[in-house]
Design a protein around this motif. Structure first.
Motif, PDB file in Angstrom:
ATOM      1  N   ARG A  95       0.860  -1.195   0.000  1.00  0.00           N
ATOM      2  CA  ARG A  95       0.000   0.000   0.000  1.00  0.00           C
ATOM      3  C   ARG A  95       0.891   1.237   0.000  1.00  0.00           C
ATOM      4  O   ARG A  95       1.893   1.308   0.719  1.00  0.00           O
ATOM      5  N   ARG A  96       0.498   2.169  -0.818  1.00  0.00           N
ATOM      6  CA  ARG A  96       1.239   3.425  -0.899  1.00  0.00           C
ATOM      7  C   ARG A  96       0.856   4.304   0.292  1.00  0.00           C
ATOM      8  O   ARG A  96      -0.327   4.450   0.617  1.00  0.00           O
ATOM      9  N   LEU A  97       1.841   4.889   0.950  1.00  0.00           N
ATOM     10  CA  LEU A  97       1.566   5.745   2.099  1.00  0.00           C
ATOM     11  C   LEU A  97       1.189   7.152   1.638  1.00  0.00           C
ATOM     12  O   LEU A  97       1.710   7.635   0.622  1.00  0.00           O
ATOM     13  N   PRO A  98       0.314   7.822   2.385  1.00  0.00           N
ATOM     14  CA  PRO A  98      -0.148   9.163   1.990  1.00  0.00           C
ATOM     15  C   PRO A  98       0.861  10.256   2.342  1.00  0.00           C
ATOM     16  O   PRO A  98       0.607  11.113   3.191  1.00  0.00           O
ATOM     17  N   VAL A  99       2.023  10.199   1.722  1.00  0.00           N
ATOM     18  CA  VAL A  99       3.064  11.203   1.948  1.00  0.00           C
ATOM     19  C   VAL A  99       3.500  11.778   0.608  1.00  0.00           C
ATOM     20  O   VAL A  99       3.238  11.195  -0.445  1.00  0.00           O
ATOM     21  N   ALA A 100       4.180  12.905   0.672  1.00  0.00           N
ATOM     22  CA  ALA A 100       4.504  13.633  -0.557  1.00  0.00           C
ATOM     23  C   ALA A 100       5.923  13.413  -1.048  1.00  0.00           C
ATOM     24  O   ALA A 100       6.354  14.057  -2.007  1.00  0.00           O
ATOM     25  N   GLY A 101       6.670  12.519  -0.413  1.00  0.00           N
ATOM     26  CA  GLY A 101       8.056  12.332  -0.841  1.00  0.00           C
ATOM     27  C   GLY A 101       8.673  11.095  -0.232  1.00  0.00           C
ATOM     28  O   GLY A 101       8.055  10.409   0.590  1.00  0.00           O
ATOM     29  N   PRO A 102       9.911  10.812  -0.593  1.00  0.00           N
ATOM     30  CA  PRO A 102      10.613   9.622  -0.095  1.00  0.00           C
ATOM     31  C   PRO A 102      11.257   9.870   1.267  1.00  0.00           C
ATOM     32  O   PRO A 102      12.474   9.969   1.384  1.00  0.00           O
ATOM     33  N   TRP A 103      10.418   9.961   2.292  1.00  0.00           N
ATOM     34  CA  TRP A 103      10.929  10.234   3.635  1.00  0.00           C
ATOM     35  C   TRP A 103      11.818   9.086   4.115  1.00  0.00           C
ATOM     36  O   TRP A 103      11.700   7.953   3.683  1.00  0.00           O
ATOM     37  N   HIS A 104      12.699   9.399   5.063  1.00  0.00           N
ATOM     38  CA  HIS A 104      13.618   8.420   5.654  1.00  0.00           C
ATOM     39  C   HIS A 104      14.460   7.733   4.585  1.00  0.00           C
ATOM     40  O   HIS A 104      14.614   6.510   4.569  1.00  0.00           O
ATOM     41  N   SER A 105      14.986   8.553   3.693  1.00  0.00           N
ATOM     42  CA  SER A 105      15.884   8.047   2.659  1.00  0.00           C
ATOM     43  C   SER A 105      16.969   9.090   2.409  1.00  0.00           C
ATOM     44  O   SER A 105      16.873  10.238   2.873  1.00  0.00           O
ATOM     45  N   GLU A 106      17.975   8.709   1.639  1.00  0.00           N
ATOM     46  CA  GLU A 106      19.071   9.626   1.334  1.00  0.00           C
ATOM     47  C   GLU A 106      18.611  10.839   0.537  1.00  0.00           C
ATOM     48  O   GLU A 106      19.335  11.833   0.450  1.00  0.00           O
ATOM     49  N   SER A 107      17.416  10.784  -0.016  1.00  0.00           N
ATOM     50  CA  SER A 107      16.876  11.940  -0.744  1.00  0.00           C
ATOM     51  C   SER A 107      16.726  13.158   0.167  1.00  0.00           C
ATOM     52  O   SER A 107      16.651  14.293  -0.310  1.00  0.00           O
ATOM     53  N   MET A 108      16.651  12.932   1.478  1.00  0.00           N
ATOM     54  CA  MET A 108      16.445  14.020   2.446  1.00  0.00           C
ATOM     55  C   MET A 108      17.759  14.530   3.051  1.00  0.00           C
ATOM     56  O   MET A 108      17.747  15.376   3.949  1.00  0.00           O
ATOM     57  N   LYS A 109      18.895  14.046   2.580  1.00  0.00           N
ATOM     58  CA  LYS A 109      20.161  14.299   3.282  1.00  0.00           C
ATOM     59  C   LYS A 109      20.508  15.778   3.410  1.00  0.00           C
ATOM     60  O   LYS A 109      21.107  16.195   4.407  1.00  0.00           O
ATOM     61  N   ASP A 110      20.144  16.597   2.424  1.00  0.00           N
ATOM     62  CA  ASP A 110      20.512  18.019   2.499  1.00  0.00           C
ATOM     63  C   ASP A 110      19.697  18.782   3.532  1.00  0.00           C
ATOM     64  O   ASP A 110      20.041  19.919   3.881  1.00  0.00           O
ATOM     65  N   ALA A 111      18.617  18.170   4.040  1.00  0.00           N
ATOM     66  CA  ALA A 111      17.804  18.823   5.075  1.00  0.00           C
ATOM     67  C   ALA A 111      18.358  18.578   6.472  1.00  0.00           C
ATOM     68  O   ALA A 111      18.034  19.325   7.410  1.00  0.00           O
TER      69      ALA A 111
END
Length: 319
Positions: A195-211
């Motif tokens: 099931r796809r989660l109702p979020v807008a991005g790939p949270w808890h992944s390296e995609s967030m590293k600059d934050a």
């Protein structure tokens, strides 16, 4: 007694906003959240609450509601022995320990939401939860298989929520390719268990590293006092043993796996008998039951009636 604070994607957020708006303290905290998110309070529920779907708005609003409910319980004489939060829920949980003020927690949640929304635009992706298929596979084999699959480029292990549930995060095409390969190898259509989660991005992944550096700096600035209540961390699944590391661990959570099964195991080891899910808590209640069984005592706080029932039940337990 443990207080559990919800993460983004909690169900029933519109009703939770309406409940908070009905109380002076709740309205004050919602107004603060709206200001931090740069939106008029009246716009939160406009057009069916569409604004609440935005990460940069949902995060401070959910934090404000959780801390309002927490304050209602404290006013009724109900105090936690230990706290934990799922993902975003770690911010209000940390505030509930007394380490930072509710106001700073709401402001930091707004910054967290903005940073994550920014990184999601730069690095689009998705999050998909997979439940163990009933194929005779052992939970250990199932989780191990997905863990190995999550080492592929563009895929990350976002959360270990329960023994039969794993959440992957990252590039959607990479996840789909991985699922096709695994489905063929296992002889199971894994999409039937996803099931796809109702979020807008790939949270808890390296995609967030600059934050991460910006969030860690904000969390460090927000420190106000010593923790008065023990807290179990997503990063380790263990109790905080060095308070100075909390800002780094909470910020690093943006790119690391949520070890919720370990959080639950620690609470069980601490002999927690009563779990109070703070604010919208359907997801957390399900995870508590899945991890610890149907016999555990779980208390809801979704509205005024829930809070009255929970307070009455816990007073009887404490008397």
């Amino acid at each position: 007694m443990a207080f559990l604070f919800p993460g983004q994607g909690a169900k029933g957020l519109i009703a939770a906003v309406q409940f908070a708006e009905s109380a002076p303290r709740g309205k004050e905290m919602l107004d603060r959240a709206a200001a931090a998110a740069d939106i008029a309070p009246g716009e939160l529920l406009a057009k069916g609450g569409r604004a609440l779907e935005r990460t940069e708005i949902q995060q401070p609003v959910l934090t404000a509601i959780a801390l309002f409910v927490h304050s209602e319980l404290l006013a009724a004489g109900i105090k936690p022995d230990i706290v934990a939060g799922h993902s975003l829920g770690e911010l209000p949980a940390w505030a509930a320990t007394g380490a930072i003020t509710p106001e700073d927690a709401i402001a930091t949640a707004a910054l967290r939401g903005r940073l994550m929304a920014r990184e999601a635009k730069r690095n689009p992706g998705t999050m998909i939860a997979f439940s163990e298929p009933s194929t005779g596979l052992s939970p250990v084999f199932w989780r191990g298989t997905l863990k190995r699959a999550a080492t592929r480029p563009g895929i990350h292990m976002a959360a270990l929520n329960a023994h039969g549930e794993v959440v992957l995060s990252g590039d959607e095409e990479a996840i789909r390719a991985m699922v096709r390969t695994l489905s063929e190898a296992l002889g199971v259509d894994l999409w039937r268990h996803a099931r796809r989660l109702p979020v807008a991005g790939p949270w808890h992944s390296e995609s967030m590293k600059d934050a991460v550096p910006e969030l860690e700096a904000a969390l460090t600035r927000a420190r106000r006092g010593a923790m008065q209540v023990p807290m179990v961390l997503n990063a380790t699944g263990k109790l905080v043993d060095e308070e100075g590391l909390v800002p780094r661990l909470l910020a690093g959570q943006l790119v690391h796996t949520i070890h919720w099964t370990d959080v639950m195991a620690t609470l069980e080891e601490r002999r927690v008998t009563d779990f109070v899910t703070i604010a919208p808590g359907a997801v957390l209640r399900s995870l508590v039951r899945t991890n610890l069984g149907a016999e555990v005592r779980i208390h809801a706080t979704e509205n005024a009636a829930d809070i009255r029932r929970t307070v009455d039940a816990l007073r009887r337990r404490l008397s």
